[in-house]
Write a protein that holds these residues in place. Structure first.
Motif, PDB file in Angstrom:
ATOM      1  N   UNK A 101       0.827  -1.203   0.000  1.00  0.00           N
ATOM      2  CA  UNK A 101       0.000   0.000   0.000  1.00  0.00           C
ATOM      3  C   UNK A 101       0.866   1.260   0.000  1.00  0.00           C
ATOM      4  N   UNK A 102       1.939   1.231   0.759  1.00  0.00           N
ATOM      5  CA  UNK A 102       2.833   2.385   0.773  1.00  0.00           C
ATOM      6  C   UNK A 102       3.470   2.599  -0.596  1.00  0.00           C
ATOM      7  N   UNK A 103       3.873   1.495  -1.251  1.00  0.00           N
ATOM      8  CA  UNK A 103       4.475   1.600  -2.580  1.00  0.00           C
ATOM      9  C   UNK A 103       3.467   2.148  -3.580  1.00  0.00           C
ATOM     10  N   UNK A 104       2.212   1.658  -3.514  1.00  0.00           N
ATOM     11  CA  UNK A 104       1.179   2.153  -4.423  1.00  0.00           C
ATOM     12  C   UNK A 104       0.901   3.627  -4.183  1.00  0.00           C
ATOM     13  N   UNK A 105       0.846   4.035  -2.916  1.00  0.00           N
ATOM     14  CA  UNK A 105       0.613   5.450  -2.608  1.00  0.00           C
ATOM     15  C   UNK A 105       1.767   6.311  -3.111  1.00  0.00           C
ATOM     16  N   UNK A 106       2.980   5.809  -2.996  1.00  0.00           N
ATOM     17  CA  UNK A 106       4.140   6.563  -3.474  1.00  0.00           C
ATOM     18  C   UNK A 106       4.115   6.701  -4.993  1.00  0.00           C
ATOM     19  N   UNK A 107       3.687   5.640  -5.689  1.00  0.00           N
ATOM     20  CA  UNK A 107       3.572   5.718  -7.148  1.00  0.00           C
ATOM     21  C   UNK A 107       2.439   6.652  -7.565  1.00  0.00           C
TER      22      UNK A 107
END
Length: 398
Positions: free
Chosen positions: A106-112
């Motif tokens: 989720x953090x990676x998706x939010x960062x993208x």
């Protein structure tokens, strides 16, 4: 008479023996104070040292106990003492590992999504501003066309009135045969043509009004779009907040996983220091609670002497003075140094401190604890253990 003399003789012998013993003791005491004029000693002393309690960090069931860990055995630091059943904690670790992976995703998706959301919001703002400018330009163009159309209507209307006046005048002349019919027809054709041009100009003016209204409606729509697009900073801030929120959830799940992994690691009970085992109380199959005492470890080299001197002996005693420690159990002397002197008498450290404000005061000589640092313990072997009785002599200043 003989019996009386016998009793008198025995009493005299007893008195002589008592006098001899008293003189001998006085002589020995005098000799001692001559040889050791600046030495104070006490037999109210013992070896002291660290005794480390080894407790469980978590609760569980003991599945294995090290057979080399028994009372009086010596164990080194790092030795595994016992195992607790890890099945009580492994499922929690597995579940939290999954939560950490989900949080990291989720953090990676939010960062993208952050740069995409930022670019989209800024693009919408730029597009809305351009669309509004275009709508404003369309309105200006429509207003210009309306002005031109009104001018055309005015001019065409003047031409039509002139042509219609000519037709009416020529109609009267043709009736009196002053002009030919063809001339009248020409004027009638001009009037009809001018009327058509006037109708076209009026229609063009009405069309310009419609275009103006459409442009104004379009401006309202573009202004609404612009107001929505002007929330771009808030949209970008929201995307950043989502990244921070996802990062916080990741850290929270990682912390929970770390705690679970620590609990799983605590299923291995390890000796933190080297020492001799004492008070062992654990067996395979035993159910233990968190912080339950399993055993104690007493490092044999980490010892010192505690001597309780009378307060009347403390007048000349100072830190750093040499001392001799006689160990009763091995009949051996160790040299040492006064390391520290207690901050209060032993009675003050007792659970129930004495209260002299009772009216029944009896003066009792108090004792102060003195700590002696021992020398040469490395070469002495594991001979000194906490609790051993000793006698301590300190050479004080004259």
């Amino acid at each position: 008479m003989a019996l009386t003399e016998t009793k008198g003789g025995k009493a005299s012998n007893t008195l002589l023996v008592a006098l001899f013993v008293a003189v001998l003791i006085s002589a020995l005491l005098g000799l001692y104070f001559v040889v050791h004029p600046n030495e104070v000693s006490t037999d109210d002393a013992q070896i002291d040292g660290h005794v480390h309690p080894i407790n469980t960090r978590i609760g569980g069931t003991i599945t294995w106990v090290n057979p080399n860990v028994e009372d009086t055995y010596y164990v080194t630091a790092g030795t595994v003492i016992a195992h607790l059943d890890p099945n009580d904690y492994q499922p929690t670790v597995n579940r939290l590992e999954g939560e950490v992976q989900a949080s990291e995703a989720q953090e990676h998706a939010a960062a993208l999504n952050l740069p995409i959301a930022s670019a989209t919001a800024l693009s919408r703002l730029t597009s809305a501003q351009a669309s509004l400018a275009e709508a404003d330009a369309d309105l200006e163009s429509a207003l210009s066309q309306k002005t031109a159309a009104e001018a055309t209507v005015a001019q065409t209307e003047a031409n039509y009135r002139r042509a219609e006046d000519d037709r009416v005048r020529y109609q009267a002349l043709v009736a009196t045969h002053e002009i030919s019919r063809s001339e009248y027809d020409q004027r009638a054709t001009d009037a009809k043509s001018t009327a058509a041009l006037l109708a076209a100009a009026q229609a063009n003016s009405a069309s310009a009004d419609q275009r103006i209204e459409a442009s104004r409606q379009k401006i309202k729509e573009r202004q609404s779009d612009l107001r929505m697009a002007e929330t771009a900073p808030e949209s970008i801030a929201s995307a950043r907040a989502n990244v921070l929120r996802a990062s916080g959830e990741t850290k929270k799940s990682q912390a929970a996983l770390w705690n679970a992994q620590l609990d799983l690691g605590y299923t291995n009970l390890v000796a933190p220091v080297s020492g001799i085992v004492g008070r062992k109380s654990m067996e395979v199959g035993q159910r233990v609670a968190a912080n339950q005492l399993m055993l104690t470890l007493a490092p044999p080299k980490d010892v010192w002497a505690i001597a309780n001197f009378r307060e009347t002996q403390m007048k000349k005693m100072r830190i750093g003075q040499p001392a001799t420690v006689h160990v009763d159990s091995i009949a051996r002397d160790f040299q040492g140094t006064v390391e520290s002197i207690g901050g209060a008498t032993g009675s003050k450290y007792s659970v129930i401190a004495p209260d002299n404000a009772t009216g029944n005061y009896v003066k009792v000589v108090q004792r102060l604890p003195v700590r002696i640092r021992l020398n040469g313990l490395e070469a002495a072997g594991p001979l000194l253990l906490p609790g051993m009785s000793i006698e301590v002599s300190v050479r004080v200043s004259p």
